[in-house]
Design a protein around this motif. Structure first.
Motif, PDB file in Angstrom:
ATOM      1  N   VAL A 165      94.307  50.138 -18.466  1.00 53.19           N
ATOM      2  CA  VAL A 165      95.287  49.787 -17.350  1.00 53.19           C
ATOM      3  C   VAL A 165      96.359  49.244 -18.101  1.00 53.19           C
ATOM      4  O   VAL A 165      97.480  49.591 -17.462  1.00 53.19           O
ATOM      5  CB  VAL A 165      94.412  48.678 -16.453  1.00 53.19           C
ATOM      6  N   ILE A 166      96.494  48.370 -18.922  1.00 54.10           N
ATOM      7  CA  ILE A 166      97.799  48.128 -19.592  1.00 54.10           C
ATOM      8  C   ILE A 166      98.332  48.922 -20.132  1.00 54.10           C
ATOM      9  O   ILE A 166      99.492  49.165 -19.870  1.00 54.10           O
ATOM     10  CB  ILE A 166      97.168  47.211 -20.975  1.00 54.10           C
ATOM     11  N   GLN A 167      97.818  49.938 -20.708  1.00 53.94           N
ATOM     12  CA  GLN A 167      98.705  51.504 -21.115  1.00 53.94           C
ATOM     13  C   GLN A 167      99.175  51.865 -20.017  1.00 53.94           C
ATOM     14  O   GLN A 167     100.356  52.284 -20.379  1.00 53.94           O
ATOM     15  CB  GLN A 167      97.789  52.252 -22.074  1.00 53.94           C
ATOM     16  N   ASN A 168      98.529  52.201 -18.971  1.00 55.43           N
ATOM     17  CA  ASN A 168      99.084  52.969 -17.950  1.00 55.43           C
ATOM     18  C   ASN A 168     100.188  52.272 -17.196  1.00 55.43           C
ATOM     19  O   ASN A 168     101.216  52.912 -16.814  1.00 55.43           O
ATOM     20  CB  ASN A 168      97.983  53.254 -16.785  1.00 55.43           C
ATOM     21  N   ARG A 169     100.208  50.858 -17.199  1.00 50.28           N
ATOM     22  CA  ARG A 169     101.224  50.126 -16.624  1.00 50.28           C
ATOM     23  C   ARG A 169     102.637  49.986 -17.393  1.00 50.28           C
ATOM     24  O   ARG A 169     103.736  49.630 -17.079  1.00 50.28           O
ATOM     25  CB  ARG A 169     100.856  48.552 -16.455  1.00 50.28           C
ATOM     26  N   ASN A 170     102.320  50.324 -18.919  1.00 52.66           N
ATOM     27  CA  ASN A 170     103.518  50.095 -19.625  1.00 52.66           C
ATOM     28  C   ASN A 170     103.690  51.408 -20.535  1.00 52.66           C
ATOM     29  O   ASN A 170     104.246  50.994 -21.568  1.00 52.66           O
ATOM     30  CB  ASN A 170     103.095  48.924 -20.673  1.00 52.66           C
ATOM     31  N   ILE A 171     103.640  52.520 -20.011  1.00 54.47           N
ATOM     32  CA  ILE A 171     103.701  53.687 -20.584  1.00 54.47           C
ATOM     33  C   ILE A 171     104.942  53.912 -21.258  1.00 54.47           C
ATOM     34  O   ILE A 171     105.381  54.719 -22.203  1.00 54.47           O
ATOM     35  CB  ILE A 171     103.366  55.114 -19.994  1.00 54.47           C
ATOM     36  N   VAL A 172     106.111  53.331 -20.649  1.00 62.59           N
ATOM     37  CA  VAL A 172     107.506  53.547 -20.994  1.00 62.59           C
ATOM     38  C   VAL A 172     107.756  52.644 -22.060  1.00 62.59           C
ATOM     39  O   VAL A 172     108.978  52.497 -22.453  1.00 62.59           O
ATOM     40  CB  VAL A 172     108.542  53.286 -20.086  1.00 62.59           C
ATOM     41  N   ASN A 173     107.235  51.522 -22.334  1.00 63.72           N
ATOM     42  CA  ASN A 173     107.229  50.503 -23.178  1.00 63.72           C
ATOM     43  C   ASN A 173     106.714  50.861 -24.803  1.00 63.72           C
ATOM     44  O   ASN A 173     105.633  50.734 -24.939  1.00 63.72           O
ATOM     45  CB  ASN A 173     106.868  49.046 -22.732  1.00 63.72           C
ATOM     46  N   ALA A 174     107.673  51.186 -25.658  1.00 62.57           N
ATOM     47  CA  ALA A 174     107.348  51.507 -27.051  1.00 62.57           C
ATOM     48  C   ALA A 174     106.664  50.663 -27.669  1.00 62.57           C
ATOM     49  O   ALA A 174     105.626  50.782 -28.323  1.00 62.57           O
ATOM     50  CB  ALA A 174     108.556  52.118 -27.991  1.00 62.57           C
ATOM     51  N   ASP A 175     106.973  49.175 -27.628  1.00 64.44           N
ATOM     52  CA  ASP A 175     106.429  48.144 -28.231  1.00 64.44           C
ATOM     53  C   ASP A 175     104.968  47.886 -27.760  1.00 64.44           C
ATOM     54  O   ASP A 175     104.137  47.790 -28.680  1.00 64.44           O
ATOM     55  CB  ASP A 175     107.059  47.108 -27.981  1.00 64.44           C
ATOM     56  N   VAL A 176     104.926  48.033 -26.516  1.00 58.10           N
ATOM     57  CA  VAL A 176     103.473  47.804 -25.994  1.00 58.10           C
ATOM     58  C   VAL A 176     102.341  49.002 -26.464  1.00 58.10           C
ATOM     59  O   VAL A 176     101.511  48.776 -26.894  1.00 58.10           O
ATOM     60  CB  VAL A 176     103.377  47.682 -24.520  1.00 58.10           C
ATOM     61  N   MET A 177     103.178  50.198 -26.440  1.00 59.49           N
ATOM     62  CA  MET A 177     102.102  51.310 -26.955  1.00 59.49           C
ATOM     63  C   MET A 177     101.798  51.302 -28.163  1.00 59.49           C
ATOM     64  O   MET A 177     100.818  51.529 -28.580  1.00 59.49           O
ATOM     65  CB  MET A 177     102.865  52.619 -26.321  1.00 59.49           C
ATOM     66  N   THR A 178     102.917  50.804 -29.224  1.00 57.44           N
ATOM     67  CA  THR A 178     102.511  50.613 -30.513  1.00 57.44           C
ATOM     68  C   THR A 178     101.278  49.456 -30.739  1.00 57.44           C
ATOM     69  O   THR A 178     100.473  49.703 -31.406  1.00 57.44           O
ATOM     70  CB  THR A 178     103.847  50.291 -31.398  1.00 57.44           C
ATOM     71  N   LEU A 179     101.451  48.434 -30.044  1.00 56.54           N
ATOM     72  CA  LEU A 179     100.527  47.380 -30.279  1.00 56.54           C
ATOM     73  C   LEU A 179      99.021  48.057 -29.791  1.00 56.54           C
ATOM     74  O   LEU A 179      98.039  47.632 -30.137  1.00 56.54           O
ATOM     75  CB  LEU A 179     100.890  46.039 -29.241  1.00 56.54           C
ATOM     76  N   LEU A 180      99.071  48.826 -28.446  1.00 53.01           N
ATOM     77  CA  LEU A 180      97.826  49.217 -28.121  1.00 53.01           C
ATOM     78  C   LEU A 180      97.168  50.201 -29.059  1.00 53.01           C
ATOM     79  O   LEU A 180      95.998  50.275 -29.355  1.00 53.01           O
ATOM     80  CB  LEU A 180      98.202  50.022 -26.657  1.00 53.01           C
ATOM     81  N   GLU A 239      97.647  50.128 -32.450  1.00 56.04           N
ATOM     82  CA  GLU A 239      97.229  49.186 -33.378  1.00 56.04           C
ATOM     83  C   GLU A 239      95.708  48.504 -33.147  1.00 56.04           C
ATOM     84  O   GLU A 239      94.849  48.596 -33.744  1.00 56.04           O
ATOM     85  CB  GLU A 239      98.039  48.415 -33.670  1.00 56.04           C
ATOM     86  N   ILE A 240      95.669  47.966 -31.736  1.00 53.74           N
ATOM     87  CA  ILE A 240      94.376  47.614 -31.382  1.00 53.74           C
ATOM     88  C   ILE A 240      93.345  48.651 -31.316  1.00 53.74           C
ATOM     89  O   ILE A 240      92.268  48.245 -31.623  1.00 53.74           O
ATOM     90  CB  ILE A 240      94.529  46.825 -29.827  1.00 53.74           C
ATOM     91  N   ARG A 241      93.535  49.932 -31.132  1.00 56.92           N
ATOM     92  CA  ARG A 241      92.679  51.002 -30.938  1.00 56.92           C
ATOM     93  C   ARG A 241      92.279  51.119 -32.607  1.00 56.92           C
ATOM     94  O   ARG A 241      90.882  51.401 -32.631  1.00 56.92           O
ATOM     95  CB  ARG A 241      93.292  52.212 -30.394  1.00 56.92           C
ATOM     96  N   ARG A 242      93.122  51.329 -33.325  1.00 55.83           N
ATOM     97  CA  ARG A 242      92.605  51.147 -34.845  1.00 55.83           C
ATOM     98  C   ARG A 242      91.923  50.070 -35.224  1.00 55.83           C
ATOM     99  O   ARG A 242      91.000  50.470 -36.028  1.00 55.83           O
ATOM    100  CB  ARG A 242      93.849  51.254 -35.717  1.00 55.83           C
ATOM    101  N   PHE A 243      92.085  49.032 -35.029  1.00 57.73           N
ATOM    102  CA  PHE A 243      91.295  47.785 -35.126  1.00 57.73           C
ATOM    103  C   PHE A 243      89.793  48.106 -34.755  1.00 57.73           C
ATOM    104  O   PHE A 243      88.772  47.619 -35.210  1.00 57.73           O
ATOM    105  CB  PHE A 243      91.894  46.580 -34.902  1.00 57.73           C
TER     106      PHE A 243
END
Length: 63
Positions: free
Chosen positions: A13-28, A30-34
């Motif tokens: 849901v956070i990803q879908n709300r922030n699809i255009v924000n490159a920083d948020v997508m990078t953090l997500l 990284e979270i997926r990798r962790f």
């Protein structure tokens, strides 16, 4: 105040709300990798034989 971990659906849901924000997508990403790394670690720990009481590795499973 302690927060519960975010579920995968909540992260989506956070990803879908922030699809255009490159920083948020990078953090997500990284979270997926962790998540994957931690899942792999717990799978390995689950296969290990039980440790004697008061060994160093028992501190990992007690939390």
């Amino acid at each position: 105040m302690q927060h519960l971990p975010l579920a995968t659906a909540q992260l989506r849901v956070i990803q879908n709300r922030n699809i255009v924000n490159a920083d948020v997508m990078t953090l997500l990403r990284e979270i997926r990798r962790f998540h994957r790394v931690l899942n792999n670690c717990w799978q390995v720990l689950d296969r290990m034989p039980p440790e004697p009481p008061n060994s160093r590795s028992t501190y990992l499973s007690d939390s």
